[in-house]
Design a protein around this motif. Sequence first.
Motif, PDB file in Angstrom:
ATOM      1  N   SER A  18       0.667  -0.652   0.217  1.00 14.08           N
ATOM      2  CA  SER A  18       0.311   0.028  -0.112  1.00 14.08           C
ATOM      3  C   SER A  18       0.700   1.269   0.002  1.00 14.08           C
ATOM      4  N   ARG A  19       0.076   2.621  -0.240  1.00 12.59           N
ATOM      5  CA  ARG A  19       1.140   3.972  -0.923  1.00 12.59           C
ATOM      6  C   ARG A  19       0.839   4.004   0.566  1.00 12.59           C
ATOM      7  N   HIS A  20       0.259   3.382   1.901  1.00  9.99           N
ATOM      8  CA  HIS A  20       0.108   3.754   3.127  1.00  9.99           C
ATOM      9  C   HIS A  20       1.628   2.979   4.303  1.00  9.99           C
ATOM     10  N   LEU A  21       2.333   2.447   3.468  1.00 16.44           N
ATOM     11  CA  LEU A  21       3.127   1.748   4.166  1.00 16.44           C
ATOM     12  C   LEU A  21       4.428   1.749   3.608  1.00 16.44           C
ATOM     13  N   GLU A  22       4.066   1.970   2.406  1.00 14.06           N
ATOM     14  CA  GLU A  22       5.451   2.259   1.073  1.00 14.06           C
ATOM     15  C   GLU A  22       6.132   3.804   1.758  1.00 14.06           C
ATOM     16  N   SER A  23       4.921   4.448   2.530  1.00  9.07           N
ATOM     17  CA  SER A  23       5.698   6.118   2.978  1.00  9.07           C
ATOM     18  C   SER A  23       6.022   5.915   4.723  1.00  9.07           C
ATOM     19  N   LEU A  24       5.319   4.733   5.188  1.00 10.43           N
ATOM     20  CA  LEU A  24       6.260   4.745   6.594  1.00 10.43           C
ATOM     21  C   LEU A  24       7.789   3.876   6.097  1.00 10.43           C
ATOM     22  N   ILE A  25       8.185   3.058   5.656  1.00  6.54           N
ATOM     23  CA  ILE A  25       9.239   2.043   5.177  1.00  6.54           C
ATOM     24  C   ILE A  25       9.868   3.321   4.548  1.00  6.54           C
ATOM     25  N   ALA A  26      10.141   4.300   3.921  1.00  6.10           N
ATOM     26  CA  ALA A  26      10.527   4.728   2.972  1.00  6.10           C
ATOM     27  C   ALA A  26      10.685   5.787   3.811  1.00  6.10           C
ATOM     28  N   ALA A  27      10.310   6.849   4.590  1.00  5.56           N
ATOM     29  CA  ALA A  27      11.200   7.380   5.421  1.00  5.56           C
ATOM     30  C   ALA A  27      11.905   7.575   6.247  1.00  5.56           C
ATOM     31  N   LYS A  28      12.426   5.843   6.443  1.00  2.00           N
ATOM     32  CA  LYS A  28      13.493   6.124   7.944  1.00  2.00           C
ATOM     33  C   LYS A  28      14.423   4.880   6.672  1.00  2.00           C
ATOM     34  N   VAL A  29      14.117   5.350   5.519  1.00  2.00           N
ATOM     35  CA  VAL A  29      14.831   3.827   4.907  1.00  2.00           C
ATOM     36  C   VAL A  29      16.403   3.990   4.609  1.00  2.00           C
ATOM     37  N   SER A  30      17.817   3.681   4.036  1.00  2.00           N
ATOM     38  CA  SER A  30      19.209   3.939   4.207  1.00  2.00           C
ATOM     39  C   SER A  30      18.684   4.425   2.317  1.00  2.00           C
ATOM     40  N   ALA A  31      19.967   4.191   1.762  1.00  2.00           N
ATOM     41  CA  ALA A  31      19.881   4.640   0.358  1.00  2.00           C
ATOM     42  C   ALA A  31      20.810   3.338  -0.187  1.00  2.00           C
ATOM     43  N   ASP A  32      20.525   2.849   0.379  1.00  2.00           N
ATOM     44  CA  ASP A  32      20.903   0.784  -0.250  1.00  2.00           C
ATOM     45  C   ASP A  32      20.375   0.213  -0.320  1.00  2.00           C
ATOM     46  N   THR A  33      18.911   0.932   0.778  1.00  2.00           N
ATOM     47  CA  THR A  33      18.045  -0.037   0.381  1.00  2.00           C
ATOM     48  C   THR A  33      16.889   0.899  -0.315  1.00  2.00           C
ATOM     49  N   THR A  34      16.629  -0.201  -2.104  1.00 10.90           N
ATOM     50  CA  THR A  34      15.436   0.779  -2.947  1.00 10.90           C
ATOM     51  C   THR A  34      13.498   0.044  -2.093  1.00 10.90           C
ATOM     52  N   VAL A  35      12.997   1.168  -2.112  1.00 11.83           N
ATOM     53  CA  VAL A  35      11.770   0.898  -1.642  1.00 11.83           C
ATOM     54  C   VAL A  35       9.952   0.713  -3.064  1.00 11.83           C
ATOM     55  N   ARG A  36      10.170   0.010  -2.898  1.00 13.50           N
ATOM     56  CA  ARG A  36       8.624   0.175  -4.028  1.00 13.50           C
ATOM     57  C   ARG A  36       6.995   0.032  -3.194  1.00 13.50           C
ATOM     58  N   TRP A  37       6.004   0.752  -4.323  1.00 14.58           N
ATOM     59  CA  TRP A  37       4.912  -0.217  -3.779  1.00 14.58           C
ATOM     60  C   TRP A  37       3.911  -0.662  -4.885  1.00 14.58           C
ATOM     61  N   ILE A  38       3.968  -1.504  -4.919  1.00 16.49           N
ATOM     62  CA  ILE A  38       3.321  -2.819  -5.623  1.00 16.49           C
ATOM     63  C   ILE A  38       2.312  -3.098  -4.725  1.00 16.49           C
ATOM     64  N   PRO A  39       0.762  -2.391  -5.405  1.00 15.50           N
ATOM     65  CA  PRO A  39       0.142  -3.620  -5.297  1.00 15.50           C
ATOM     66  C   PRO A  39      -0.461  -5.504  -4.211  1.00 15.50           C
ATOM     67  N   SER A  40      -0.812  -5.810  -3.523  1.00 15.93           N
ATOM     68  CA  SER A  40      -1.122  -7.193  -3.555  1.00 15.93           C
ATOM     69  C   SER A  40      -2.622  -7.580  -3.966  1.00 15.93           C
ATOM     70  N   GLY A  41      -2.891  -6.515  -4.129  1.00 16.50           N
ATOM     71  CA  GLY A  41      -4.440  -7.247  -4.283  1.00 16.50           C
ATOM     72  C   GLY A  41      -4.844  -8.056  -5.435  1.00 16.50           C
ATOM     73  N   THR A  42      -6.418  -8.342  -5.459  1.00 18.38           N
ATOM     74  CA  THR A  42      -6.630  -9.383  -6.676  1.00 18.38           C
ATOM     75  C   THR A  42      -6.569  -8.135  -7.843  1.00 18.38           C
ATOM     76  N   PRO A  43      -6.153  -8.724  -8.808  1.00 14.79           N
ATOM     77  CA  PRO A  43      -6.423  -8.682 -10.083  1.00 14.79           C
ATOM     78  C   PRO A  43      -7.718  -7.930 -10.974  1.00 14.79           C
ATOM     79  N   VAL A  44      -8.036  -6.514 -11.516  1.00 16.30           N
ATOM     80  CA  VAL A  44      -8.771  -6.184 -11.842  1.00 16.30           C
ATOM     81  C   VAL A  44      -8.927  -6.325 -13.056  1.00 16.30           C
ATOM     82  N   PRO A  45      -9.772  -6.735 -13.676  1.00 19.71           N
ATOM     83  CA  PRO A  45     -10.199  -6.668 -15.784  1.00 19.71           C
ATOM     84  C   PRO A  45     -10.014  -5.308 -16.192  1.00 19.71           C
TER      85      PRO A  45
END
Length: 171
Positions: free
Chosen positions: A144-171
């Motif tokens: 989720s975008r929320h989790l992405e922002s929480l993790i990215a707020a304290k991340v170091s330069a050597d770790t990449t943070v990305r948002w990829i939804p894990s929900g059911t694909p929508v046609p």
Amino acid sequence: MILDVCSYDGPDTVGGPYAWLRRMPLALRERGHEIRVRLFSWQDPETGAGASFLREQGIPVSASPFEDSRTNIRRLLEAAAPAPPDAFIANHVVPAYYASAWFRKAGIPTVGIFRSDEPFYHDLARRFVHGPRPFRLSAAVAVSRHLESLIAAKVSADTTVRWIPSGTPVP
């Protein structure tokens, strides 16, 4: 690319991580990647719903009983030794997060998946994204975008943070 994906498994596993386990390896294979799934189970590992499904789809699976962390870490490293993956996806498996330190030391990118705003995932982020260098993941995927922002707020330069939804694909 050869991708090793870790997960828990059992005959009655349901929920987001297990729906993802049925979809993601197939989607990655469709994109030309070789997928190997490493499963841990508290029950008979050969009766896992994920293992059965993935094997029917032709995905290589190694299923092991969940034991102590040291044994589980060793199993992951030994399984990869003959043909190391190009990337290691720890997913939500704690021993896989610890094994990531050795994969990353060997130059293999490591990925953790953060699935909810619960203490378990906050603790994983504290240790494996924001913690000491040897244990830091190469990448953190937030569902989720929320989790992405929480993790990215304290991340170091050597770790990449990305948002990829894990929900059911929508046609």
